[in-house]
Design a protein around this motif. Structure first.
Motif, PDB file in Angstrom:
ATOM      1  N   ASP A   1      -3.374   6.056 -15.632  1.00 43.93           N
ATOM      2  CA  ASP A   1      -2.348   5.667 -14.669  1.00 43.93           C
ATOM      3  C   ASP A   1      -2.822   5.809 -13.226  1.00 43.93           C
ATOM      4  O   ASP A   1      -2.039   5.545 -12.306  1.00 43.93           O
ATOM      5  CB  ASP A   1      -1.089   6.518 -14.868  1.00 43.93           C
ATOM      6  N   LEU A   2      -4.049   6.237 -13.007  1.00 43.88           N
ATOM      7  CA  LEU A   2      -4.546   6.366 -11.642  1.00 43.88           C
ATOM      8  C   LEU A   2      -4.728   4.976 -11.036  1.00 43.88           C
ATOM      9  O   LEU A   2      -5.057   4.021 -11.724  1.00 43.88           O
ATOM     10  CB  LEU A   2      -5.868   7.132 -11.616  1.00 43.88           C
ATOM     11  N   GLY A   3      -4.520   4.866  -9.747  1.00 44.81           N
ATOM     12  CA  GLY A   3      -4.699   3.588  -9.066  1.00 44.81           C
ATOM     13  C   GLY A   3      -3.762   3.474  -7.880  1.00 44.81           C
ATOM     14  O   GLY A   3      -3.065   4.422  -7.493  1.00 44.81           O
ATOM     15  N   ARG A   4      -3.748   2.303  -7.322  1.00 42.64           N
ATOM     16  CA  ARG A   4      -2.917   2.028  -6.144  1.00 42.64           C
ATOM     17  C   ARG A   4      -1.670   1.282  -6.576  1.00 42.64           C
ATOM     18  O   ARG A   4      -1.751   0.182  -7.134  1.00 42.64           O
ATOM     19  CB  ARG A   4      -3.697   1.223  -5.115  1.00 42.64           C
ATOM     20  N   TYR A   5      -0.521   1.875  -6.303  1.00 40.11           N
ATOM     21  CA  TYR A   5       0.757   1.286  -6.658  1.00 40.11           C
ATOM     22  C   TYR A   5       1.426   0.758  -5.392  1.00 40.11           C
ATOM     23  O   TYR A   5       1.406   1.412  -4.343  1.00 40.11           O
ATOM     24  CB  TYR A   5       1.657   2.320  -7.332  1.00 40.11           C
ATOM     25  N   SER A   6       1.996  -0.404  -5.502  1.00 36.93           N
ATOM     26  CA  SER A   6       2.685  -1.003  -4.369  1.00 36.93           C
ATOM     27  C   SER A   6       3.999  -1.588  -4.847  1.00 36.93           C
ATOM     28  O   SER A   6       4.184  -1.888  -6.028  1.00 36.93           O
ATOM     29  CB  SER A   6       1.826  -2.101  -3.723  1.00 36.93           C
ATOM     30  N   VAL A   7       4.929  -1.728  -3.888  1.00 41.58           N
ATOM     31  CA  VAL A   7       6.230  -2.296  -4.193  1.00 41.58           C
ATOM     32  C   VAL A   7       6.630  -3.192  -3.033  1.00 41.58           C
ATOM     33  O   VAL A   7       6.402  -2.871  -1.877  1.00 41.58           O
ATOM     34  CB  VAL A   7       7.280  -1.188  -4.442  1.00 41.58           C
ATOM     35  N   VAL A   8       7.209  -4.330  -3.390  1.00 45.81           N
ATOM     36  CA  VAL A   8       7.691  -5.298  -2.409  1.00 45.81           C
ATOM     37  C   VAL A   8       9.169  -5.544  -2.684  1.00 45.81           C
ATOM     38  O   VAL A   8       9.564  -5.729  -3.841  1.00 45.81           O
ATOM     39  CB  VAL A   8       6.902  -6.617  -2.490  1.00 45.81           C
ATOM     40  N   VAL A   9       9.975  -5.517  -1.626  1.00 47.71           N
ATOM     41  CA  VAL A   9      11.410  -5.791  -1.747  1.00 47.71           C
ATOM     42  C   VAL A   9      11.617  -7.236  -1.345  1.00 47.71           C
ATOM     43  O   VAL A   9      11.389  -7.613  -0.189  1.00 47.71           O
ATOM     44  CB  VAL A   9      12.231  -4.846  -0.858  1.00 47.71           C
ATOM     45  N   THR A  10      12.019  -8.048  -2.308  1.00 47.71           N
ATOM     46  CA  THR A  10      12.182  -9.484  -2.040  1.00 47.71           C
ATOM     47  C   THR A  10      13.398  -9.738  -1.156  1.00 47.71           C
ATOM     48  O   THR A  10      14.299  -8.896  -1.046  1.00 47.71           O
ATOM     49  CB  THR A  10      12.309 -10.260  -3.359  1.00 47.71           C
ATOM     50  N   ASP A  11      13.413 -10.922  -0.566  1.00 41.12           N
ATOM     51  CA  ASP A  11      14.516 -11.380   0.278  1.00 41.12           C
ATOM     52  C   ASP A  11      14.802 -10.411   1.421  1.00 41.12           C
ATOM     53  O   ASP A  11      15.951 -10.114   1.755  1.00 41.12           O
ATOM     54  CB  ASP A  11      15.783 -11.607  -0.564  1.00 41.12           C
ATOM     55  N   THR A  12      13.752  -9.856   1.972  1.00 36.49           N
ATOM     56  CA  THR A  12      13.841  -9.027   3.182  1.00 36.49           C
ATOM     57  C   THR A  12      12.769  -9.524   4.149  1.00 36.49           C
ATOM     58  O   THR A  12      12.047 -10.485   3.863  1.00 36.49           O
ATOM     59  CB  THR A  12      13.615  -7.536   2.873  1.00 36.49           C
ATOM     60  N   ASP A  13      12.658  -8.854   5.264  1.00 37.64           N
ATOM     61  CA  ASP A  13      11.657  -9.236   6.255  1.00 37.64           C
ATOM     62  C   ASP A  13      10.314  -8.569   5.993  1.00 37.64           C
ATOM     63  O   ASP A  13       9.569  -8.282   6.925  1.00 37.64           O
ATOM     64  CB  ASP A  13      12.139  -8.859   7.664  1.00 37.64           C
ATOM     65  N   GLY A  14      10.001  -8.331   4.738  1.00 37.55           N
ATOM     66  CA  GLY A  14       8.692  -7.776   4.413  1.00 37.55           C
ATOM     67  C   GLY A  14       8.703  -6.293   4.128  1.00 37.55           C
ATOM     68  O   GLY A  14       7.710  -5.602   4.392  1.00 37.55           O
ATOM     69  N   VAL A  15       9.811  -5.777   3.577  1.00 35.15           N
ATOM     70  CA  VAL A  15       9.852  -4.360   3.216  1.00 35.15           C
ATOM     71  C   VAL A  15       8.893  -4.123   2.056  1.00 35.15           C
ATOM     72  O   VAL A  15       9.033  -4.731   0.986  1.00 35.15           O
ATOM     73  CB  VAL A  15      11.275  -3.932   2.834  1.00 35.15           C
ATOM     74  N   SER A  16       7.925  -3.267   2.267  1.00 35.32           N
ATOM     75  CA  SER A  16       6.912  -3.009   1.233  1.00 35.32           C
ATOM     76  C   SER A  16       6.196  -1.722   1.575  1.00 35.32           C
ATOM     77  O   SER A  16       6.238  -1.238   2.700  1.00 35.32           O
ATOM     78  CB  SER A  16       5.900  -4.167   1.157  1.00 35.32           C
ATOM     79  N   SER A  17       5.538  -1.157   0.584  1.00 35.19           N
ATOM     80  CA  SER A  17       4.774   0.076   0.768  1.00 35.19           C
ATOM     81  C   SER A  17       3.833   0.240  -0.406  1.00 35.19           C
ATOM     82  O   SER A  17       3.952  -0.456  -1.423  1.00 35.19           O
ATOM     83  CB  SER A  17       5.721   1.277   0.879  1.00 35.19           C
ATOM     84  N   SER A  18       2.881   1.146  -0.256  1.00 37.68           N
ATOM     85  CA  SER A  18       1.935   1.414  -1.339  1.00 37.68           C
ATOM     86  C   SER A  18       1.594   2.895  -1.349  1.00 37.68           C
ATOM     87  O   SER A  18       1.818   3.611  -0.371  1.00 37.68           O
ATOM     88  CB  SER A  18       0.656   0.587  -1.170  1.00 37.68           C
ATOM     89  N   HIS A  19       1.068   3.330  -2.469  1.00 41.27           N
ATOM     90  CA  HIS A  19       0.671   4.727  -2.632  1.00 41.27           C
ATOM     91  C   HIS A  19      -0.475   4.775  -3.641  1.00 41.27           C
ATOM     92  O   HIS A  19      -0.412   4.138  -4.702  1.00 41.27           O
ATOM     93  CB  HIS A  19       1.844   5.575  -3.138  1.00 41.27           C
ATOM     94  N   THR A  20      -1.520   5.509  -3.293  1.00 45.37           N
ATOM     95  CA  THR A  20      -2.664   5.662  -4.187  1.00 45.37           C
ATOM     96  C   THR A  20      -2.511   6.960  -4.955  1.00 45.37           C
ATOM     97  O   THR A  20      -2.440   8.042  -4.358  1.00 45.37           O
ATOM     98  CB  THR A  20      -3.985   5.666  -3.394  1.00 45.37           C
ATOM     99  N   LEU A  21      -2.430   6.848  -6.264  1.00 47.04           N
ATOM    100  CA  LEU A  21      -2.285   8.022  -7.130  1.00 47.04           C
ATOM    101  C   LEU A  21      -3.679   8.504  -7.504  1.00 47.04           C
ATOM    102  O   LEU A  21      -4.405   7.833  -8.244  1.00 47.04           O
ATOM    103  CB  LEU A  21      -1.475   7.661  -8.374  1.00 47.04           C
ATOM    104  N   THR A  22      -4.056   9.674  -6.967  1.00 47.07           N
ATOM    105  CA  THR A  22      -5.383  10.244  -7.228  1.00 47.07           C
ATOM    106  C   THR A  22      -5.312  11.241  -8.375  1.00 47.07           C
ATOM    107  O   THR A  22      -4.234  11.691  -8.774  1.00 47.07           O
ATOM    108  CB  THR A  22      -5.920  10.925  -5.970  1.00 47.07           C
ATOM    109  N   GLU A  23      -6.489  11.597  -8.860  1.00 52.13           N
ATOM    110  CA  GLU A  23      -6.546  12.530  -9.997  1.00 52.13           C
ATOM    111  C   GLU A  23      -6.038  13.911  -9.599  1.00 52.13           C
ATOM    112  O   GLU A  23      -5.320  14.559 -10.365  1.00 52.13           O
ATOM    113  CB  GLU A  23      -7.987  12.612 -10.517  1.00 52.13           C
ATOM    114  N   ASP A  24      -6.411  14.377  -8.400  1.00 49.86           N
ATOM    115  CA  ASP A  24      -5.958  15.697  -7.957  1.00 49.86           C
ATOM    116  C   ASP A  24      -4.443  15.726  -7.831  1.00 49.86           C
ATOM    117  O   ASP A  24      -3.785  16.684  -8.263  1.00 49.86           O
ATOM    118  CB  ASP A  24      -6.603  16.061  -6.618  1.00 49.86           C
ATOM    119  N   ALA A  25      -3.878  14.677  -7.229  1.00 46.68           N
ATOM    120  CA  ALA A  25      -2.420  14.637  -7.075  1.00 46.68           C
ATOM    121  C   ALA A  25      -1.735  14.584  -8.435  1.00 46.68           C
ATOM    122  O   ALA A  25      -0.709  15.243  -8.654  1.00 46.68           O
ATOM    123  CB  ALA A  25      -2.016  13.448  -6.211  1.00 46.68           C
TER     124      ALA A  25
END
Length: 1414
Positions: A848-872
């Protein structure tokens, strides 16, 4: 042109009941009569298709949209009910606007009729031409022809800032495509909006440059292309600058330009000021940028600014400027009076163009918490010669206390001094100000007051002059009291951040000033003001709301008497855009072609219309025709489509329309002509669908899709280029091709806009560039939040969560891993609640490690990402395990402490425990319960669990364990108490037990300790407790009791033993004993070793601090340096130094001291002893230093004094003197012999003379004088008679001096009473054989006495003087009362005995004794 009229009845359903029924009429153009005859057009079918998919909700939204559209001029529609004079004016103004709007509509209808007629005529001409051409051979249509310019470009020379137009006519078959170039580079109209305009009308191609500058001077070319060839036409444009404008005029003559009025300009507004928010006291600027044709520096556009439809004039409070393509209104000192709808109206060639937006001005921070806002709109009415009626509008109070009144202040024009006009607050919003001077001008302001304090003052009124009442304006209205509450309030959707609110007017208006609108978030109790200045109309647009949030609203009416009751609250409404058709798609791109079909892609509409876009429809046409043909009747769901059945080698144009629940939106602009030919290149085609995610101030993520046409080999990577908006210089962001279809771009400038393009790469090379992306501004959305990684406190699930800063009804959270949509995946589960979406991992591991991102449709570009590392992940897994397998967290593990009485407490402390906690103590594998010898308890508040063992013995050695259960959580803690650890605990427990027993009787609460007083007396002190009057206290040293003059007072709680003049002799073991009938206690203090050193250091600390500077004292032996202090003892660590060299005590340098001082004596000084001397007194921590510079004049004076004292001492030592043997008084019977004998001394031998009554005595038979051996002098009187009574004396003298001693002789007759013995006289009967001691007379003062010393020297103690001896047969003598030097002088070798007792008369047969030699 034929039109088809469709009429459809729409029924909405709400809650299972029919709510309304409406009829919608569609006016649809039909391409031909045949279509009209045959049935429905494709457009009509699309409309029915969309209507079939609509729900009752869509109809409701349509109606809401229609309602909003009707209410669009929310600030201009008049109030029809109870129309006042002010309402009449509003109605007339609106009527004029409506009339103007009808005129515009009529003009538009006329234009449409003309356009329709032209199109119908064109169709008729085309049909006629086709009929005529049909009679000719069809081969003419198929004859290919390369492009040819029928009318070529021609050169132009123009003045700067004037427009120029290049045009040409091109022929060819098929119709050529014309592109424009400047200096060999393509002309891009988007690079400078409004500057370039490219047109193609009726075969005439034109390029219009609206505003020429010198840099536009270049060679322009038009390139016409079709499949048979290319043709080019070139022309040069030269732009000149008039003389005196910075450059020389090459033509030498300035042409006469006709005068251009500002209203003759063409003005196009570009960037427009939005709805704005300000705060009292701050400043704000409303700015519009525009394109002006022609742009003449001396003829700016005519611009007017309005607030609430009232024309503004330039002033200190409203600064206006226009020019340089910008119109600006600056409000430098905002007040709530400035709130309102601002309109910029610019006069143009075709009439006017305008833009409006609302400005909200909120209250500044109050002077005191809870104080009201400032009043506003202060104005003077009924102006008379001696008074003025001042009126104002009250502030809105939402969460503040009610206003209790107002204070009115006045200030004479030209002055800054404000005078309060009313002593008590007025409760209504008007007040007559009296005491004005006629002809003088005044300003007024108002302050509101409530229970919390005073508001800020309002903005001052305009200048008012006291004049005749006939010229003044009257304040009308006699109704008293506040208005009634407004009626029903309805809120409807407007935009994604605003809501349209309308309400019914109050039944009793009573000279209504306006309304205040308040709002609150559903679920919150706090109301907030929506406007800060009374709004006159009963409809209002509330801006600045949180997208997706739900609100309720209320309204209050306002007049001079205050605010009405609040209206009923509106129904909750979510902040969503009003439902409308979507805007046009854009960015149509050709992805591939095989010669018979073209694959297209396009960008989504910028505005979805408040509903999800669920359909796309495409139209196509040959590039050389005007007729559009539908491509698809069934809706296309995705933004990619392959258009089939095309002709190879033909150019096509396409347009796309988007549809949603509200219907079909406007189509896009026609695409650039696209040639249908098979792609055979080895390189890949263009990537497409460039989009952005996670846009922040300095970074963003670019995403794209893989090319449809891959080329001769698979795509291996991508190259990304970037440029600033408006620039054609692209920068490569990827030195090496990236394999994934996303790129994190960093290093951006915040607020700057950028464009991107992507090229795919395969083994054969770099493919075509994608279409340039839409510009993106590097700025995060307000309130942007990032993805949070966490662990659910209840379930222990590991999750990623995002709270969106804005959301709409149709928004969805789209999660991706490494920018690939997750979709339905068993490894994760997705949930959404309100504005928050959560991705939960079902069984997280390294996969499950990797970079996760989410986009909120029908908005002015609401989005974010988070990298899940092994230590975390590992950290969260540990926390998850702890939550799923809970333990009771401990602050402190199991520990022990020894209590008084020798009890032992075993305890631990948990972070938190509940009242239902259970636990048990286990000792050596056996559970211990509370009972005899053990007490077990716990405290929920502190989390402490404890067990107390009353009697701790050797049997208690072992392992102690506590097991705790609290709900699902549990834990245990152990303590091993064996070996040395147990022995130490047992010893401490036994000691505490004994201490407890000891404290049952009198005892020492503090054992003996020492202190040192300021006079350096050492005090042995102790503190006692539990004593009574009968308690005895004793001091001992080495078991010998010490009896003090004052017995210790045990009832005071403290006892002390003073040890003055502490020295080494005071070492020893001291003991204090305390006892009574209840018991006894002792305290021992051993003063030796380190303790002795500590005491000496403590003394040295006080003595060193009190030490004086070194003092010089001369003696007969040498020069002495003395340092006085509170106390000195030789045990103190003192060091004498000479020139930084330590001095050791010797015959030359003697070191000593007394209790009051330390001294160092230089014996027989010489020049070698000159220099600086110092003494260092160390207390073990600090060194106290005192110094003296014995050199120069100081040494010379000291040396001379030393020689003088030395000579005086020598003379004193060797002068003549009586050493002993003579009494002071002698009593003798007549007829007896008297012998006065004494020992004399002197060097050289002195001369001896005897006197009687101051007459020298000569030797005779009766009186015999002898001097034997130069030491023994005698006066013998044979058979004394009364005549021999008198005063006798002896004078002993040599060259150094002498001594005079007197003796009183009394002779009494036989039988007479013996006279009373005088000083020194003994009773003969008592000691008949004794020769009593006599006290000699005073010794004469030496001729050269030593001068007194400047420094006092203590006299030697009595113990240094020999005590008088009564047993001695020889009369003793003490030295005469010679002045004693202040410095101690060594005692002479021949001491003088004491003369305390009179010498008895010796018997006749006895000779005078001779003193022994010494």
């Amino acid at each position: 042109m034929l039109y088809i009229v469709l009429s459809a009845s729409i029924h909405g359903v709400e809650g299972g009941q029919h709510s309304f029924s409406d009829r919608v009429i569609f006016l649809l153009p039909s391409a031909s009569a045949s279509q009209a005859a045959s049935g429905w057009s494709a457009t009509a079918l699309r409309c029915f298709n969309l209507l079939g998919k609509s729900t009752s909700k869509s109809v409701t939204q349509v109606q809401a949209q229609a309602t909003e559209a009707m209410a669009e001029p929310a600030y201009t529609v008049p109030v029809f009910r109870d129309r006042t004079s002010e309402g009449t004016e509003e109605y007339q103004r609106v009527s004029a606007n409506v009339g103007k709007g009808l005129a515009v509509i009529q003009q538009e209808l006329h234009r449409m009729r003309v356009a329709t007629k032209v199109q119908v005529d064109n169709l008729a001409i085309q049909r006629e031409v086709k009929d005529m051409m049909a009679k000719k051979p069809d081969l003419l249509d198929d004859v290919p022809k390369m492009p040819d310019f029928l009318v070529a470009l021609r050169p132009h020379t123009v003045w700067e800032k004037t427009p120029v137009k290049l045009f040409c006519t091109v022929s060819g078959n098929p119709r050529p495509i014309v592109k424009w170039y400047k200096g060999g580079k393509p002309v891009d109209p988007l690079s400078a909006p409004g500057k370039y305009k490219i047109e193609n009308k009726y075969g005439v191609h034109s390029l219009i440059i609206s505003r020429c500058v010198v840099s536009d001077t270049a060679e322009y070319s038009a390139v016409a292309t079709n499949q048979h060839g290319t043709a080019t036409s070139k022309a040069t444009i030269t732009v000149k600058r008039p003389a005196g404008s910075g450059e020389s005029c090459h033509l030498g003559l300035v042409p006469h330009l006709t005068e251009i009025h500002a209203s003759k300009l063409e003005v196009t507004l570009l960037d427009r000021f939005p709805v704005s928010f300000g705060v009292e006291g701050s400043s704000i600027s409303l700015v519009c940028t525009m394109v002006v044709v022609p742009d003449l520096p001396n003829v700016p556009p005519m611009a007017q600014w309005y607030r609430d439809d009232k024309l503004l004039k330039p002033s200190k409070l409203a600064e206006m400027s226009v020019g340089g393509g910008v119109a600006r209104l600056t409000l430098p000192h905002l007040a709530k009076d400035d709130e309102g709808l601002y309109t910029l109206r610019i006069f143009t060639k075709d009439g006017t163009t305008e833009h409006s937006a609302y400005l909200f001005v909120s209250d500044a921070a109050p002077t005191a918490a809870g104080a009201p806002g400032a009043p506003m709109s202060v104005k003077a009415y009924d102006i008379n010669s001696d008074y003025v009626l001042v009126a104002w509008k009250p502030p809105n109070t939402v969460n503040e206390a009610a206003i209790t009144g107002y204070f009115v202040d006045r200030c004479e024009a030209g002055s800054d001094t404000w005078v309060q006009c009313n002593d008590a607050p007025v409760k209504i919003c008007k007040y007559p100000v009296h005491g004005l001077s006629i002809g003088r001008s005044y300003h007024f302001r108002v302050r509101a007051v409530n229970s919390a304090g005073m508001s800020r003052p309002s903005r001052k009124s305009d200048k008012v002059t006291a004049i005749d009442p006939a010229e003044s304006e009257r304040l009308q209205g006699t109704d008293e009291g506040v208005p009634s509450a407004p009626g029903q309030i309805v809120a409807t959707r407007n935009t994604k951040s605003s809501v349209f609110v309308q309400w019914d007017s109050p039944k009793h208006q009573k000279n209504l000033m306006g309304y205040y609108i308040d709002g609150r978030i559903v679920g919150s109790k706090d109301w907030f003001p929506c406007n800060h200045k009374p709004f006159k109309h009963n409809r209002f647009v509330v801006h600045g709301l949180i997208p997706g949030e739900s609100y309720v609203f209320r309204v209050q009416a306002v007049n001079v008497f205050g605010l009405s009751e609040e209206s009923q609250e509106s129904s909750p409404i979510a902040v969503e855009p009003a439902l409308s058709t979507p805007s046009a798609p854009f960015g149509i791109t050709m992805l591939s072609s095989d010669g018979s079909s073209i694959t297209l892609a396009w960008q989504s509409p910028k505005h979805c219309g408040g509903s999800k876009v669920n359909a796309y429809y495409l139209d196509k046409r040959d590039a050389d025709t005007l007729d559009w043909k539908e491509v698809n009747l069934a809706a296309v769901k995705e933004r990619i489509c392959t258009v089939d059945n095309l002709t190879d080698g033909t150019f096509y144009e396409f347009k796309v329309a988007a549809g949603n629940l509200a219907g079909l939106g406007v189509p896009s602009a026609p695409s650039a002509p696209m040639k249908c030919e098979a792609w055979t290149m080895a390189e890949p085609g263009p990537s497409y669908d460039l989009s952005f995610s996670e846009v922040r101030g300095h970074s963003l993520v670019l995403l794209w899709k893989a090319p449809v046409y891959t080329g001769a080999s698979p795509v291996t990577g991508y190259l990304v280029e970037m440029a600033k908006k408006g620039s054609t210089e692209f920068t490569n962001l990827t030195p090496e091709a990236v394999s994934h279809r996303f790129l994190q771009v960093s290093g951006l400038e915040e607020g700057e806009s950028y464009v991107f393009k992507v090229r795919a790469v395969n083994a054969d090379g770099i493919g075509k560039a994608s279409q340039v992306s839409v510009p993106v501004c590097a700025r995060a959305l307000p309130g942007t939040k990032e993805i949070e990684a966490g662990v659910d406190e209840e379930t222990g699930d590991i999750f990623l969560s995002l709270e969106a800063c804005e959301i709409s009804e149709t928004s969805k959270f789209v999660w991706s891993k490494n920018y690939k949509p997750i979709g339905d995946c068993p490894r994760v589960s997705l949930s959404t609640k309100g504005r928050t979406s959560r991705l939960t991992f079902t069984n997280p591991d390294k996969d499950d490690l990797g970079r996760y991102s989410v986009v909120v449709t029908d908005t002015d570009g609401v989005s974010s990402s988070h990298t899940l590392t092994e230590d975390a992940l590992n950290t969260m897994l540990e926390l998850s395990y702890a939550i799923r397998h809970p333990v009771v967290p401990l602050k402190h593990g199991l520990n022990y402490e020894i209590l008084e009485k020798g009890h032992v407490r075993f305890w631990l402390q948990a972070v938190k425990i509940s009242s239902s906690v259970s636990y048990r103590f286990i000792v050596n594998d056996k559970e211990v319960t509370s009972g005899e010898g053990h007490k077990i308890s716990h405290d929920v508040a502190t989390g402490i669990i404890q067990m107390t063992v009353d009697h701790f013995t050797r049997a208690n050695e072992g392992t102690y364990t506590v097991q705790i259960h609290d709900g699902k959580a549990k834990t245990q803690s152990s303590l091993v108490l064996v070996g040395d650890v147990f022995k130490a605990a047992l010893k401490e427990a036994e000691f505490q037990r004994k201490e407890h027993i000891r404290k049952q009787g009198p005892h020492f609460s503090e054992y003996l300790y020492f202190t040192v007083t300021e006079d350096c007396t050492v005090m042995l002190a102790c503190k006692v407790a539990n004593v009574k009057k009968e308690t005895a206290f004793h001091w001992y040293k080495e078991d010998d009791e010490i009896v003090l003059d004052t017995p210790p007072n045990v009832m005071s709680g403290a006892c002390a033993l003073p040890i003055p003049l502490f020295s080494r002799k005071d070492q020893g073991v001291y003991k204090a004993a305390l006892s009574d009938d209840r018991g006894k206690d002792t305290s021992v203090f051993d003063i030796s070793g380190q303790v002795f050193d500590d005491i000496i250091n403590a003394i040295a600390q006080i003595a060193g601090a009190s030490a004086s500077e070194l003092v010089l004292q001369c003696t007969p032996e040498g020069i002495r340096l003395q340092c006085y202090m509170n106390y000195y003892t030789e045990e103190m660590k003192t060091i004498w130094k000479h020139k930084e060299s330590k001095i050791a005590s010797s015959e030359k340098m003697r070191i000593g001291g007394t209790a009051e001082m330390a001294w160092m004596q230089i014996c027989d000084p010489s020049d070698k002893e000159k220099g600086s001397y110092s003494i260092e007194i160390s207390d073990g921590v600090k060194t106290h230093t005192r110094s003296f510079d014995l050199s120069g004049q100081a040494y010379t004076d000291a040396y001379e004094e030393y020689l003088r004292l030395k000579a005086a001492a020598f003379a004193e030592k060797n002068r003549g003197r009586v050493v002993g043997g003579l009494p002071d008084v002698v009593t003798i019977m007549e007829e007896k012999s008297l012998s006065l004998t004494c020992t004399v001394w002197g060097e050289p031998t002195p001369e001896v003379t005897w006197f009687k009554n101051e007459q020298e005595v000569a030797s005779s038979e009766h009186t015999k004088v002898t001097f034997d051996g130069g030491k023994f002098a005698s006066l013998v009187i044979n058979k004394v008679t009364p005549d021999d009574s008198g005063k006798y004396s002896i004078n002993v003298r040599n060259k150094y001096g002498g001594e005079f001693v007197e003796i009183t002789v009394s002779v009494y007759r036989h039988g007479e009473k013996i006279p009373e013995p005088k000083l020194g006289q003994a009773t003969p009967a008592a000691t008949p054989a004794a020769t009593p001691a006599a006290t000699p007379a005073a010794t004469p003062v030496p001729r050269s006495p030593a001068p007194p010393s400047k420094t006092p020297t203590p006299t030697p103690s009595k113990s240094q003087t020999p005590a008088p001896s009564l047993k001695s047969p020889t009369p003793a003598s003490t030295p005469a009362s010679t002045p004693v030097p202040k410095s101690p002088t060594p005692t002479p070798k021949s001491p003088t005995p004491s003369r305390g007792v009179k010498s008895p008369t010796p018997p006749r047969f006895m000779k005078s004794p001779t003193p022994p030699r010494k």
